[in-house]
Design an enzyme around this catalytic site. Structure first.
Site, short mmCIF file in Angstrom:
data_model
loop_
_atom_site.label_atom_id
_atom_site.label_comp_id
_atom_site.label_asym_id
_atom_site.label_seq_id
_atom_site.Cartn_x
_atom_site.Cartn_y
_atom_site.Cartn_z
N ASN A 1 72.55 -95.79 18.62
CA ASN A 1 72.89 -94.63 19.50
C ASN A 1 74.41 -94.14 19.10
OD1 ASN A 1 74.16 -97.22 20.20
ND2 ASN A 1 74.46 -96.56 22.46
N ILE A 2 74.41 -92.86 19.33
CA ILE A 2 75.54 -91.88 18.92
C ILE A 2 75.60 -91.16 19.96
CG2 ILE A 2 76.49 -90.40 17.22
CD1 ILE A 2 75.32 -92.96 16.10
N GLU A 3 76.93 -91.62 20.83
CA GLU A 3 77.19 -90.86 21.83
C GLU A 3 78.04 -89.55 21.55
OE1 GLU A 3 76.92 -94.60 25.13
OE2 GLU A 3 78.91 -93.79 24.50
N CYS B 1 69.79 -91.41 21.19
CA CYS B 1 69.59 -92.99 21.27
C CYS B 1 69.26 -93.36 19.97
CB CYS B 1 68.35 -92.83 22.30
SG CYS B 1 68.73 -92.46 23.96
N GLU C 1 66.68 -95.18 18.80
CA GLU C 1 65.23 -95.32 18.49
C GLU C 1 64.92 -94.01 17.84
OE1 GLU C 1 66.52 -95.98 21.46
OE2 GLU C 1 64.89 -96.16 23.02
N CYS D 1 64.06 -94.99 26.83
CA CYS D 1 64.53 -93.93 28.03
C CYS D 1 63.30 -92.87 28.06
CB CYS D 1 65.66 -93.23 27.92
SG CYS D 1 65.84 -91.92 26.76
N CYS E 1 62.82 -90.80 24.76
CA CYS E 1 62.40 -91.34 23.56
C CYS E 1 60.93 -91.63 23.66
CB CYS E 1 63.57 -92.65 23.56
SG CYS E 1 65.03 -92.61 22.97
ZN LIG Z 1 66.17 -92.73 24.60
#
Ligand SMILES: [Zn+2]
Length: 133
Positions: free
Chosen positions: A42-44, A53, A55, A88, A91
């Site tokens: 995950n890269i915010e 996210c 995946e 989520c 995704c």
């Molecule tokens: Zn997601």
């Protein structure tokens, strides 16, 4: 590569998570039929909508290498959360188009493991056949 090894790869990918806002680290690993593993994390972003996210990062990276749906064997998604990290909604939608319906999706937080498929995670899917007629 078996289930445990792929989960281990996803935990290695998780170390690359960039999550300064949530401090919730997620890793993913896509196993392709040629035995290769592609990582994602995950890269915010301060502009939260720009966050990606793990995946999706992993599946996009695999597609960027030239792999396609039929090449994908399995996906592992792991987190350091208290509960198993279920994908989520965005995704699930993305995965429903980009991985085989019955490819194993291994979810783990290191304490609990759940095996899923995108078919189970996202019933009544909206997909290509709805758009291209
Ligand atoms: Zn997601």
């Amino acid at each position: 590569m078996n289930r445990e090894e792929l989960i281990k790869e996803a935990f290695k990918a998780m170390e690359n998570a960039y999550a300064p806002y949530s401090n919730y680290h997620v890793g993913a690993a896509v196993l392709t039929k040629d035995g290769q593993v592609t990582w994602g994390a995950n890269i915010e972003n301060a502009s939260f909508g720009g966050t990606n996210c793990a995946e999706r990062s992993a599946i996009f990276a695999a597609y960027s290498k030239g792999y396609r749906k039929e090449d994908i064997e399995a996906l592992a998604i792991v987190s350091d959360g208290d509960r198993v990290c279920a994908p989520c909604g965005i995704c699930r939608q993305v995965l429903s188009e980009l991985i085989p319906q019955d490819a194993p999706i291994y979810l783990s937080n290191g304490k609990e493991n759940v095996d899923m498929t995108i078919r189970k995670l996202l019933p009544m899917q909206f997909g290509t056949e709805d758009v291209i007629r």
